[in-house]
Design a protein around this motif. Structure first.
Motif, PDB file in Angstrom:
ATOM      1  N   TYR A  80     -67.835  53.260  36.362  1.00 11.36           N
ATOM      2  CA  TYR A  80     -67.617  52.284  35.301  1.00 11.36           C
ATOM      3  C   TYR A  80     -67.251  50.968  35.982  1.00 11.36           C
ATOM      4  O   TYR A  80     -66.205  50.860  36.630  1.00 11.36           O
ATOM      5  N   GLY A 105     -76.840  49.872  35.804  1.00 12.23           N
ATOM      6  CA  GLY A 105     -77.314  51.048  35.087  1.00 12.23           C
ATOM      7  C   GLY A 105     -77.768  52.148  36.030  1.00 12.23           C
ATOM      8  O   GLY A 105     -77.543  52.090  37.241  1.00 12.23           O
ATOM      9  N   ASN A 115     -82.266  47.396  33.835  1.00 12.97           N
ATOM     10  CA  ASN A 115     -80.985  47.920  33.381  1.00 12.97           C
ATOM     11  C   ASN A 115     -80.233  46.868  32.559  1.00 12.97           C
ATOM     12  O   ASN A 115     -80.547  45.670  32.632  1.00 12.97           O
ATOM     13  N   PRO A 116     -79.244  47.296  31.762  1.00  8.16           N
ATOM     14  CA  PRO A 116     -78.480  46.336  30.947  1.00  8.16           C
ATOM     15  C   PRO A 116     -77.860  45.217  31.786  1.00  8.16           C
ATOM     16  O   PRO A 116     -77.468  45.426  32.938  1.00  8.16           O
ATOM     17  N   CYS A 118     -75.054  42.498  32.728  1.00 10.42           N
ATOM     18  CA  CYS A 118     -73.627  42.199  32.640  1.00 10.42           C
ATOM     19  C   CYS A 118     -73.398  40.707  32.453  1.00 10.42           C
ATOM     20  O   CYS A 118     -72.615  40.296  31.599  1.00 10.42           O
ATOM     21  N   CYS A 135     -67.422  42.951  33.624  1.00  9.09           N
ATOM     22  CA  CYS A 135     -68.508  43.756  33.052  1.00  9.09           C
ATOM     23  C   CYS A 135     -68.003  44.795  32.063  1.00  9.09           C
ATOM     24  O   CYS A 135     -68.796  45.619  31.569  1.00  9.09           O
ATOM     25  N   MET A 138     -69.066  48.677  32.158  1.00  9.42           N
ATOM     26  CA  MET A 138     -70.457  49.115  32.087  1.00  9.42           C
ATOM     27  C   MET A 138     -70.688  50.231  33.099  1.00  9.42           C
ATOM     28  O   MET A 138     -70.216  50.176  34.231  1.00  9.42           O
TER      29      MET A 138
END
Length: 232
Positions: A80, A105, A115-116, A118, A135, A138
């Motif tokens: 995380y 990600g 990927n997502p 940040c 972030c 994430m």
């Protein structure tokens, strides 16, 4: 976003959070690759723990002058991510970091650049400056620096990643034979289970009981006997 230019903060292996707790720079555990390499400025130079060293882009990673350049960090595990910190080149060309997207990600689709997101380095970072982005936890294994729709050399002098490990809980239910001593099970079973799962050499895994084993005593009800009087 925070920018730091203090020369005293060149080493990046450890930081302290708001409560004073030491945080590990997870990037130092990982491996880095990039879309291409300009001469000897390889991807690993951005995770060597040195934000700035004298000389032309010393201890920095640089790609070729290309469209959609990227750099990717493999953390080797799922984390995380709370914060990502990037340090810019100190001897010039500081504008090359503007527009960098931080992607986090588990996917390697499009080299991890799908990927997502940040954050984006939307404003110029001074030469030799360090900028941090939150972030918000994430999750992922890969951290990318991506320059979409821009043709330039992607230059990173240090990338730091701070976060926490993903912890998974597994619950087991066992049925013990009536002859087993619960105290003996408590002393030996966890050790045997850890060995069987291949966790003996993993330092950050701990097995524990949610409830100590106990014996259940069950009584089987006897069938009622029916007596019938002989008929005469």
């Amino acid at each position: 976003m925070r920018v730091e230019t203090e020369a005293a903060k060149r080493k990046t292996n450890k930081k302290r959070d708001e409560d004073g707790e030491t945080l590990e720079n997870l990037a130092l555990r990982g491996n880095a690759v990039q879309s291409s390499t300009f001469y000897t400025w390889g991807a690993a130079s951005a995770i060597d723990g040195i934000r700035y060293a004298p000389g032309p882009a010393s201890s920095c990673s640089i790609t070729l002058n290309e469209l959609n350049a990227w750099w990717r960090l493999d953390l080797q595990d799922y984390y995380y991510i709370n914060k990502v910190t990037i340090t810019n080149r100190a001897d010039g060309f500081s504008e090359r970091m503007t527009g960098v997207e931080i992607r986090i990600g588990n996917s390697l689709e499009n080299n991890g650049n799908n990927n997502p997101r940040c954050a984006v380095v939307s404003s110029p970072v001074p030469a030799g400056g360090t900028v941090s982005f939150l972030c918000d936890g994430m999750g992922g294994r890969y951290v990318n620096m991506f320059l979409p729709k821009i043709q330039t050399h992607l230059t990173l002098c240090e990338v730091e990643v701070y976060g926490t490990a993903y912890r998974r809980k597994i619950f087991l239910r066992m049925q013990l034979a009536s002859s087993v001593d619960p105290a003996a099970v408590n002393n030996t079973f966890l050790h045997q289970l850890q060995s069987a799962l291949g966790l003996s050499l993993v330092s950050d895994v701990k097995l524990s009981w949610t409830r100590l084993p106990y014996q259940e005593v069950t009584h089987k009800a006897k069938k009622a006997t029916r007596f019938c009087a002989d008929k005469k």
